[in-house]
Motif scaffolding. Structure first.
Motif, PDB file in Angstrom:
ATOM      1  N   LYS A 140       0.824  -1.204   0.000  1.00  0.00           N
ATOM      2  CA  LYS A 140       0.000   0.000   0.000  1.00  0.00           C
ATOM      3  C   LYS A 140       0.862   1.259   0.000  1.00  0.00           C
ATOM      4  N   LEU A 141       2.167   1.112   0.262  1.00  0.00           N
ATOM      5  CA  LEU A 141       3.094   2.252   0.247  1.00  0.00           C
ATOM      6  C   LEU A 141       3.237   2.880  -1.139  1.00  0.00           C
ATOM      7  N   PHE A 142       2.914   2.117  -2.190  1.00  0.00           N
ATOM      8  CA  PHE A 142       3.044   2.674  -3.537  1.00  0.00           C
ATOM      9  C   PHE A 142       2.197   3.930  -3.694  1.00  0.00           C
ATOM     10  N   LYS A 143       1.052   3.974  -3.046  1.00  0.00           N
ATOM     11  CA  LYS A 143       0.176   5.140  -3.141  1.00  0.00           C
ATOM     12  C   LYS A 143       0.743   6.331  -2.385  1.00  0.00           C
ATOM     13  N   LEU A 144       1.522   6.081  -1.334  1.00  0.00           N
ATOM     14  CA  LEU A 144       2.050   7.153  -0.497  1.00  0.00           C
ATOM     15  C   LEU A 144       3.485   7.542  -0.824  1.00  0.00           C
ATOM     16  N   GLU A 145       4.318   6.543  -1.058  1.00  0.00           N
ATOM     17  CA  GLU A 145       5.753   6.799  -1.185  1.00  0.00           C
ATOM     18  C   GLU A 145       6.377   6.334  -2.492  1.00  0.00           C
ATOM     19  N   ASN A 146       5.569   5.762  -3.403  1.00  0.00           N
ATOM     20  CA  ASN A 146       6.076   5.287  -4.690  1.00  0.00           C
ATOM     21  C   ASN A 146       7.166   4.234  -4.507  1.00  0.00           C
ATOM     22  N   ARG A 147       7.004   3.391  -3.487  1.00  0.00           N
ATOM     23  CA  ARG A 147       7.945   2.316  -3.187  1.00  0.00           C
ATOM     24  C   ARG A 147       7.210   1.226  -2.432  1.00  0.00           C
ATOM     25  N   GLY A 148       7.774   0.015  -2.451  1.00  0.00           N
ATOM     26  CA  GLY A 148       7.177  -1.052  -1.670  1.00  0.00           C
ATOM     27  C   GLY A 148       7.493  -2.430  -2.212  1.00  0.00           C
ATOM     28  N   ASN A 149       6.910  -3.425  -1.553  1.00  0.00           N
ATOM     29  CA  ASN A 149       7.149  -4.822  -1.887  1.00  0.00           C
ATOM     30  C   ASN A 149       6.154  -5.332  -2.923  1.00  0.00           C
ATOM     31  N   ILE A 150       6.641  -6.223  -3.763  1.00  0.00           N
ATOM     32  CA  ILE A 150       5.796  -6.993  -4.670  1.00  0.00           C
ATOM     33  C   ILE A 150       5.814  -8.414  -4.100  1.00  0.00           C
ATOM     34  N   CYS A 151       4.645  -8.947  -3.810  1.00  0.00           N
ATOM     35  CA  CYS A 151       4.537 -10.262  -3.181  1.00  0.00           C
ATOM     36  C   CYS A 151       3.571 -11.141  -3.951  1.00  0.00           C
ATOM     37  N   TYR A 152       3.631 -12.427  -3.662  1.00  0.00           N
ATOM     38  CA  TYR A 152       2.621 -13.340  -4.176  1.00  0.00           C
ATOM     39  C   TYR A 152       2.088 -14.160  -3.020  1.00  0.00           C
ATOM     40  N   LEU A 153       0.852 -14.554  -3.166  1.00  0.00           N
ATOM     41  CA  LEU A 153       0.182 -15.308  -2.112  1.00  0.00           C
ATOM     42  C   LEU A 153       0.231 -16.787  -2.453  1.00  0.00           C
ATOM     43  N   GLN A 154       0.795 -17.557  -1.527  1.00  0.00           N
ATOM     44  CA  GLN A 154       0.885 -18.994  -1.731  1.00  0.00           C
ATOM     45  C   GLN A 154       0.577 -19.691  -0.414  1.00  0.00           C
ATOM     46  N   ASN A 155      -0.419 -20.556  -0.452  1.00  0.00           N
ATOM     47  CA  ASN A 155      -0.813 -21.318   0.734  1.00  0.00           C
ATOM     48  C   ASN A 155      -1.048 -20.428   1.951  1.00  0.00           C
ATOM     49  N   GLY A 156      -1.690 -19.295   1.716  1.00  0.00           N
ATOM     50  CA  GLY A 156      -2.053 -18.401   2.806  1.00  0.00           C
ATOM     51  C   GLY A 156      -0.934 -17.521   3.325  1.00  0.00           C
ATOM     52  N   GLU A 157       0.233 -17.562   2.697  1.00  0.00           N
ATOM     53  CA  GLU A 157       1.371 -16.771   3.151  1.00  0.00           C
ATOM     54  C   GLU A 157       1.873 -15.879   2.025  1.00  0.00           C
ATOM     55  N   PHE A 158       2.220 -14.644   2.365  1.00  0.00           N
ATOM     56  CA  PHE A 158       2.762 -13.722   1.379  1.00  0.00           C
ATOM     57  C   PHE A 158       4.269 -13.897   1.294  1.00  0.00           C
ATOM     58  N   LEU A 159       4.744 -14.185   0.089  1.00  0.00           N
ATOM     59  CA  LEU A 159       6.171 -14.344  -0.158  1.00  0.00           C
ATOM     60  C   LEU A 159       6.628 -13.203  -1.054  1.00  0.00           C
TER      61      LEU A 159
END
Length: 111
Positions: A21-40
């Protein structure tokens, strides 16, 4: 639970991909994928990476570089109950207010 990558700090982008959600505020952040209920985490995107490209393009480049373009597939839906990602045919998106996978549907009460 990961304090940095979770349902409170990320928002769904497309397919199995979630972005900070930081992309909206700071133009930076993590890209993740959801696998088996966990964000990697796949990658961290800095403001300099977005100087000449849109976020969608940067994400697509990262996914392709990781050899996982299937993660952007729209055929994948995340169960609102367990957080796992499934093919769209295995998630009931019609009968309940939440998207419920066939496994969770057995015990789902709609609360």
């Amino acid at each position: 639970m990961n304090k940095w990558n979770n349902f409170d700090t990320l928002e769904h982008h497309k397919g199995r991909i979630w972005v900070s959600k930081l992309f909206k505020l700071e133009n930076r952040g993590n890209i993740c994928y959801l696998q088996n209920g966990e964000f990697l985490m796949l990658a961290y995107v800095s403001p300099s990476m977005l100087e000449n490209k849109l976020l969608d393009t940067v994400i697509k480049d990262i996914i392709i570089a990781n050899g996982t373009p299937y993660m952007l597939s729209e055929d994948t839906i995340t169960c609102s109950v367990c957080g796992n990602s499934y093919d769209e045919g295995d998630v009931n998106i019609v009968d309940y207010p939440d998207d419920v996978c066939v496994t969770c549907e057995k015990n789902y009460t709609g609360s």
